[in-house]
Write a protein that holds these residues in place. Structure first.
Motif, mmCIF file in Angstrom:
data_model
loop_
_atom_site.group_PDB
_atom_site.id
_atom_site.type_symbol
_atom_site.label_atom_id
_atom_site.label_comp_id
_atom_site.label_asym_id
_atom_site.label_seq_id
_atom_site.Cartn_x
_atom_site.Cartn_y
_atom_site.Cartn_z
ATOM 1 N N VAL A 5 0.867 -1.169 0.000
ATOM 2 C CA VAL A 5 0.000 0.000 0.000
ATOM 3 C C VAL A 5 0.903 1.218 0.000
ATOM 4 N N LEU A 6 0.658 2.122 -0.952
ATOM 5 C CA LEU A 6 1.444 3.347 -1.071
ATOM 6 C C LEU A 6 0.531 4.533 -0.810
ATOM 7 N N THR A 7 1.026 5.493 -0.069
ATOM 8 C CA THR A 7 0.326 6.773 0.037
ATOM 9 C C THR A 7 1.222 7.806 -0.620
ATOM 10 N N VAL A 8 0.602 8.707 -1.358
ATOM 11 C CA VAL A 8 1.332 9.678 -2.169
ATOM 12 C C VAL A 8 0.781 11.060 -1.880
ATOM 13 N N ILE A 9 1.676 12.033 -1.751
ATOM 14 C CA ILE A 9 1.254 13.425 -1.655
ATOM 15 C C ILE A 9 2.274 14.286 -2.377
ATOM 16 N N ALA A 10 1.764 15.265 -3.116
ATOM 17 C CA ALA A 10 2.626 16.169 -3.878
ATOM 18 C C ALA A 10 1.815 17.385 -4.277
ATOM 19 N N GLU A 11 2.513 18.459 -4.591
ATOM 20 C CA GLU A 11 1.820 19.599 -5.160
ATOM 21 C C GLU A 11 1.254 19.140 -6.500
ATOM 22 N N ASP A 12 -0.004 19.459 -6.747
ATOM 23 C CA ASP A 12 -0.652 18.975 -7.956
ATOM 24 C C ASP A 12 0.059 19.505 -9.196
ATOM 25 N N GLN A 13 0.260 18.610 -10.164
ATOM 26 C CA GLN A 13 0.940 18.967 -11.407
ATOM 27 C C GLN A 13 0.623 17.931 -12.474
ATOM 28 N N PRO A 14 0.578 18.331 -13.733
ATOM 29 C CA PRO A 14 0.336 17.368 -14.806
ATOM 30 C C PRO A 14 1.450 16.307 -14.844
ATOM 31 N N GLY A 15 1.072 15.073 -15.110
ATOM 32 C CA GLY A 15 2.042 14.000 -15.273
ATOM 33 C C GLY A 15 2.468 13.315 -13.992
ATOM 34 N N ASP A 61 13.596 2.123 -3.453
ATOM 35 C CA ASP A 61 14.605 3.146 -3.751
ATOM 36 C C ASP A 61 14.113 4.102 -4.838
ATOM 37 N N ALA A 62 13.518 3.561 -5.890
ATOM 38 C CA ALA A 62 13.033 4.395 -6.998
ATOM 39 C C ALA A 62 11.916 5.325 -6.538
ATOM 40 N N LEU A 63 11.038 4.827 -5.683
ATOM 41 C CA LEU A 63 9.957 5.673 -5.177
ATOM 42 C C LEU A 63 10.502 6.782 -4.281
ATOM 43 N N ARG A 64 11.551 6.472 -3.505
ATOM 44 C CA ARG A 64 12.190 7.504 -2.673
ATOM 45 C C ARG A 64 12.830 8.579 -3.541
ATOM 46 N N GLU A 65 13.352 8.192 -4.696
ATOM 47 C CA GLU A 65 13.970 9.164 -5.609
ATOM 48 C C GLU A 65 12.951 10.155 -6.173
ATOM 49 N N LEU A 66 11.681 9.783 -6.203
ATOM 50 C CA LEU A 66 10.639 10.701 -6.678
ATOM 51 C C LEU A 66 10.525 11.937 -5.780
ATOM 52 N N GLU A 67 11.052 11.829 -4.563
ATOM 53 C CA GLU A 67 10.989 12.967 -3.651
ATOM 54 C C GLU A 67 11.743 14.171 -4.212
ATOM 55 N N SER A 68 12.767 13.929 -5.035
ATOM 56 C CA SER A 68 13.494 15.040 -5.655
ATOM 57 C C SER A 68 12.600 15.816 -6.628
ATOM 58 N N GLN A 69 11.492 15.192 -7.044
ATOM 59 C CA GLN A 69 10.513 15.841 -7.919
ATOM 60 C C GLN A 69 9.310 16.359 -7.114
ATOM 61 N N GLY A 70 9.430 16.324 -5.791
ATOM 62 C CA GLY A 70 8.364 16.818 -4.926
ATOM 63 C C GLY A 70 7.251 15.816 -4.666
ATOM 64 N N ILE A 71 7.492 14.546 -4.994
ATOM 65 C CA ILE A 71 6.477 13.499 -4.806
ATOM 66 C C ILE A 71 6.901 12.646 -3.612
ATOM 67 N N ARG A 72 6.150 12.732 -2.530
ATOM 68 C CA ARG A 72 6.456 11.943 -1.333
ATOM 69 C C ARG A 72 5.603 10.683 -1.323
ATOM 70 N N VAL A 73 6.253 9.556 -1.094
ATOM 71 C CA VAL A 73 5.568 8.267 -1.099
ATOM 72 C C VAL A 73 5.906 7.528 0.187
ATOM 73 N N LEU A 74 4.883 7.046 0.874
ATOM 74 C CA LEU A 74 5.060 6.170 2.033
ATOM 75 C C LEU A 74 4.609 4.779 1.637
ATOM 76 N N LEU A 75 5.318 3.764 2.107
ATOM 77 C CA LEU A 75 5.001 2.382 1.750
ATOM 78 C C LEU A 75 4.690 1.563 2.990
ATOM 79 N N ALA A 76 3.788 0.601 2.827
ATOM 80 C CA ALA A 76 3.467 -0.339 3.892
ATOM 81 C C ALA A 76 3.047 -1.650 3.249
ATOM 82 N N PRO A 77 3.359 -2.764 3.899
ATOM 83 C CA PRO A 77 2.860 -4.042 3.371
ATOM 84 C C PRO A 77 1.342 -4.070 3.478
ATOM 85 N N SER A 78 0.714 -4.743 2.550
ATOM 86 C CA SER A 78 -0.734 -4.876 2.563
ATOM 87 C C SER A 78 -1.141 -5.667 3.793
#
Length: 172
Positions: A5-15, A61-78
């Motif tokens: 399960v991933l939760t995502v938050i970021a400033e809204d932007q296309p793409g 690791d790849a999802l953590r790298e999205l933070e450089s684009q302002g996309i924060r992702v938290l992960l948890a096992p289902s």
């Protein structure tokens, strides 16, 4: 395949969703279920993915790298499904907006062992007076041992105190 399960938050932007979906797909992940929304200029979402166990660390690791684009992702096992028997019920509520409505309703539900499956709320102007009305639409998992009449009675007592109208019905 592991389910995450991933939760995502970021400033809204296309793409934004495309970048997230691409990251998941590049690591062999399968997008299963999601709820996403834009609110107050922010994008927020929760999603379930299936990913091969061998690719899980690289995906993290790849999802953590999205933070450089302002996309924060938290992960948890289902999580596993609860071992109780439930019936699905829909709760709709409308009333003048005031502090504590969500707290008071969810406190009552929790005290009866009711699980909140989903909740959508909004504040909208009343048609004639333009006063702020609070609207809530919830999907509840009610233990089969709790009668709907009993739950309705407790909710109606609270609704009178909160000065809100509510409707409880079997979910489709």
């Amino acid at each position: 395949m592991d389910h995450l399960v991933l939760t995502v938050i970021a400033e809204d932007q296309p793409g934004l969703v495309e970048r997230l979906a691409d990251c998941i797909a590049r690591h062999g992940g399968n997008w299963l279920d999601s709820r996403m929304s834009r609110m107050a200029g922010q994008f927020a979402g929760i999603l379930q993915v299936a990913v091969p166990t061998s690719a899980q660390a690289e995906l993290f690791d790849a999802l953590r790298e999205l933070e450089s684009q302002g996309i924060r992702v938290l992960l948890a096992p289902s999580g596993s499904a609860p071992g109780r028997s439930w019936r699905m019920v829909r709760l709709q509520l409308v009333g003048n907006d005031r502090l504590g409505i969500v707290r008071d309703i969810t406190r009552l539900l929790a005290s009866h062992g009711v699980n909140l499956e989903s909740l959508e709320t909004e504040i909208a102007p009343a048609p004639m007076t333009n006063e702020s009305l609070f609207h809530a639409d919830a999907r509840l998992a009610v233990p089969t041992g709790l009668s709907l009449e009993q739950l309705q009675q407790h909710l109606e007592t609270l609704a009178d105190d909160l000065m809100v109208e509510l409707k409880l019905q079997a979910a489709e």
